[in-house]
Motif scaffolding. Structure first.
Motif, PDB file in Angstrom:
ATOM      1  N   LEU A 114     113.137  53.020  -8.711  1.00 40.85           N
ATOM      2  CA  LEU A 114     114.245  52.137  -9.092  1.00 40.85           C
ATOM      3  C   LEU A 114     113.948  50.692  -8.707  1.00 40.85           C
ATOM      4  N   ASN A 115     113.250  50.539  -7.591  1.00 39.32           N
ATOM      5  CA  ASN A 115     112.942  49.199  -7.102  1.00 39.32           C
ATOM      6  C   ASN A 115     112.005  48.447  -8.056  1.00 39.32           C
ATOM      7  N   GLU A 116     111.254  49.208  -8.858  1.00 40.64           N
ATOM      8  CA  GLU A 116     110.322  48.569  -9.788  1.00 40.64           C
ATOM      9  C   GLU A 116     111.004  48.187 -11.102  1.00 40.64           C
ATOM     10  N   THR A 194     119.226  57.307  -2.131  1.00 36.30           N
ATOM     11  CA  THR A 194     118.397  56.118  -2.392  1.00 36.30           C
ATOM     12  C   THR A 194     119.051  54.841  -1.888  1.00 36.30           C
ATOM     13  N   ILE A 195     120.388  54.852  -1.730  1.00 39.03           N
ATOM     14  CA  ILE A 195     121.115  53.615  -1.436  1.00 39.03           C
ATOM     15  C   ILE A 195     120.528  52.864  -0.252  1.00 39.03           C
ATOM     16  N   MET A 201     114.809  47.732   0.724  1.00 44.14           N
ATOM     17  CA  MET A 201     113.802  47.127  -0.165  1.00 44.14           C
ATOM     18  C   MET A 201     114.259  45.763  -0.673  1.00 44.14           C
ATOM     19  N   ALA A 202     115.581  45.610  -0.843  1.00 47.82           N
ATOM     20  CA  ALA A 202     116.102  44.334  -1.342  1.00 47.82           C
ATOM     21  C   ALA A 202     115.841  43.210  -0.356  1.00 47.82           C
TER      22      ALA A 202
END
Lengths: 317, 292
Positions: A114-116, A194-195, A201-202
């Motif tokens: 999701l981060n990508e 994932t939250i 990651m943010a």
């Protein structure tokens, strides 16, 4: 010298106590606000903890704790000699291993994926969808699975039949219990899991990615060398919490899946406590079983925390 | 930010997007199948199994479950318990959280430790059951609410939120002659509505989803919430057990469409609040961070 010194000390102590009293009186409204919650924790958390002493008695409801007979370690001795004990211990450890090996990495991988994603709309869509099952009760998750897996017109078995294969009785089988359990855990929790990783990651400095790209790192190398190391401490904290849950494993979930056909692999400590204690009325014995489980859980979480600190991480307390 | 436009990067994106799309689809398809199945007829479901959009629409399943009292009554119970429980929990949680957010309070750390310790160790099912029984809560709706009134986790999230409000607010209110209760209800709570909304929704979902408490503490099948009825109809009626309490007025075994309709009815309220939940929870879940 001593008299004067002692005198002085008493005076200071008196001053301190009266200071404390004054502060308590000044804050009496605040204490009043805490009081109902405090009483709640006392009655429903701490009194049951003290109630664990019935594990050392032959507790009889009509005699109460005061008059029931003390029997020392009798129930613990029985627990360790009970053949069922090893089955339960094995089931618990196997389910724990399944959880750790096959569930724990899933939210991390999902979060990396999701981060990508750069398109905000697509990312929000996927997140919205995969968070939904977390808010469904286990009864709903298990009910939907049962409707789909049932021998009698369940969609999965109809598909199997269409392929010309023999229908599988997923719900009442030893072999299918563990995969079914794992799949349901992933379905319900992986998205929600994932939250916390996405938040970590943010917070990563975008400059790091920029620099690595100039050095020629591809997307996988960026994940491996930047994203993953940056969320390392979050992963470790969540791992410790997971280990603390080793003996919990979602009792509400497993209780729904448990039946006479899969008891051999599905019975865990809590389901055993429920059956032995409330169904069969062996209050003291089942309390001993629960006590044993809680202590092992506490020791494991402290051990995991100690280990995390040993390797230079923060730990949870 | 310079975008990586190499073919390898594009291939990566293509694979990543499609995998995520498939995962999202796989997550949601079972729900769609169940909703679709509940709105069609038994015959249609028997003919073509893979119903996602029914060709024959029918409300038969819903007519059937509402022709009996069982489901309707359990929905009322769940609604009542959810409303009363959320109110009660929020009252206790916000009062205690605000008290514990005051840094100058003597004994604060001891009470915090007391709360945190319950997250690591507990008396377990039987001693808790005996306390609930001792208090005369067996077979009362209060047994679904009072024994789980405060979640330590929610309490900590709220305390952290209150703690992060600017200190100056309280001081200026005090100078204006506002007491502690006034500060809480006229300043702190109005400023904390996002946190309060989030935690309320979390509590509401928990109360709506509660089933094991009911099995433990309610012997009277007439008082069971919808989750327990759902369990009776779908899980136990799958031929796994002979326990049919609470479903006397159901044809056994219930048809597939009927099971699906009960699942939908038990899920619907959550789907209705989900958009609100979603708006707040990311914020809420992170307010406290996992370290507490």
């Amino acid at each position: 010298m001593s008299n004067a010194a002692i005198g002085n000390k008493t005076v200071t102590r008196q001053k301190q106590t009266s200071g404390l009293m004054r502060r308590i009186i000044k804050n009496k409204a605040i204490y009043l606000m805490i009081l109902p919650g405090f009483v709640y924790f006392l009655i429903f958390k701490y009194i049951p903890m003290s109630g664990l002493i019935i594990a050392f008695q032959d507790y009889q409801p009509y005699l109460g704790i005061a008059n029931s007979e003390w029997v020392g370690m009798k129930h613990f001795k029985r627990l360790f000699t009970e053949p069922m004990f090893f089955t339960i211990l094995r089931n618990t450890l196997v389910l724990f291993a399944i959880n750790l090996l096959f569930y724990f990495p899933v939210p991390i991988i999902l979060a990396l994926m999701l981060n990508e994603v750069r398109r905000a709309f697509f990312k929000r869509f996927v997140q919205t969808v995969i968070y939904i099952p977390h808010f469904m009760s286990w009864v709903i998750i298990v009910s939907i699975s049962f409707v789909m897996l049932s021998m009698d017109r369940g969609i999965i078995n109809e598909l199997i039949a269409m392929l010309g294969l023999e229908k599988i009785n997923f719900l009442m089988s030893n072999e299918w219990f563990r995969p079914m359990y794992l799949l349901q855990v992933i379905w319900r929790e992986a998205g929600w899991g994932t939250i916390i990783y996405l938040a970590a990651m943010a917070a990563i400095d975008p400059g790091l990615y920029e620099a690595s790209r100039i050095d020629g790192a591809n997307r996988f190398r960026q994940m491996w060398h930047i994203t993953l190391p940056s969320i390392r401490s979050v992963i470790i904290v969540l791992l410790i919490l997971k280990i603390g849950d080793v003996l919990e494993l979602g009792f509400e979930h497993i209780y729904l899946l448990l039946n006479s056909m899969n008891r051999e692999v599905a019975e865990i400590f809590d389901t055993y406590v429920y059956t032995a204690g409330l169904r069969q009325g062996q209050f003291s014995f089942s309390t001993a079983v629960g006590f044993f489980k809680s202590i092992v859980g506490l020791i494991l979480v402290m051990f995991a925390n100690w280990l995390a600190k040993k390797i230079g991480e923060e730990g949870i307390y | 930010m310079v975008r990586d436009r190499s073919w390898a990067s594009r291939l990566f994106d293509g694979l990543n997007y499609s995998t995520l799309f498939i995962i999202a689809l796989a997550t949601i398809l079972p729900f769609i199948h169940v909703v679709a199945g509940s709105f069609t007829t038994v015959a249609e479901l028997a003919q073509k199994q893979f119903v996602l959009i029914p060709t024959v629409w029918s409300l038969d399943a819903y007519r059937y479950i509402f022709s009996t009292n069982t489901v309707f009554k359990s929905l009322l119970v769940s609604t009542g318990v959810t409303l009363a429980g959320t109110l009660f929990s929020m009252l206790l949680t916000s009062l205690m959280a605000y008290g514990l957010s005051r840094k100058d309070l003597d004994g604060r750390n001891i009470i915090m430790f007391m709360v945190l310790f319950t997250m690591l160790f507990s008396g377990g099912m039987i001693p808790t059951f005996l306390v609930v029984k001792e208090m005369g809560l067996i077979d009362s709706y209060a047994a679904l609410i009072v024994p789980t009134a405060i979640s330590a986790f929610n309490l900590i999230i709220m305390r952290n939120f209150f703690q992060n409000l600017p200190d100056g607010l309280e001081e200026s209110a005090k100078i204006d002659g506002c007491g502690d209760w006034g500060i809480l209800f006229r300043i702190v709570i109005p400023l904390s509505m996002p946190a309060i909304a989030t935690i309320s929704l979390f509590y509401a979902v928990t109360y709506w989803n509660t089933y094991f408490q009911a099995i433990l503490y309610l012997n009277d099948a007439n008082k069971w919430p919808v989750q327990v009825i759902l369990r009776q109809i779908v899980i136990l009626a799958s031929g796994l057990a002979a326990d049919t309490s609470g479903m006397e007025d159901f044809v056994r075994p219930p048809e597939q469409t009927v099971k699906m309709a009960v699942i939908v009815v038990a899920t619907l309220p959550i789907l209705l609040v989900y958009p609100f939940l979603q708006k707040h929870f990311a914020k809420g879940a992170l307010l406290g961070s996992i370290k507490g």
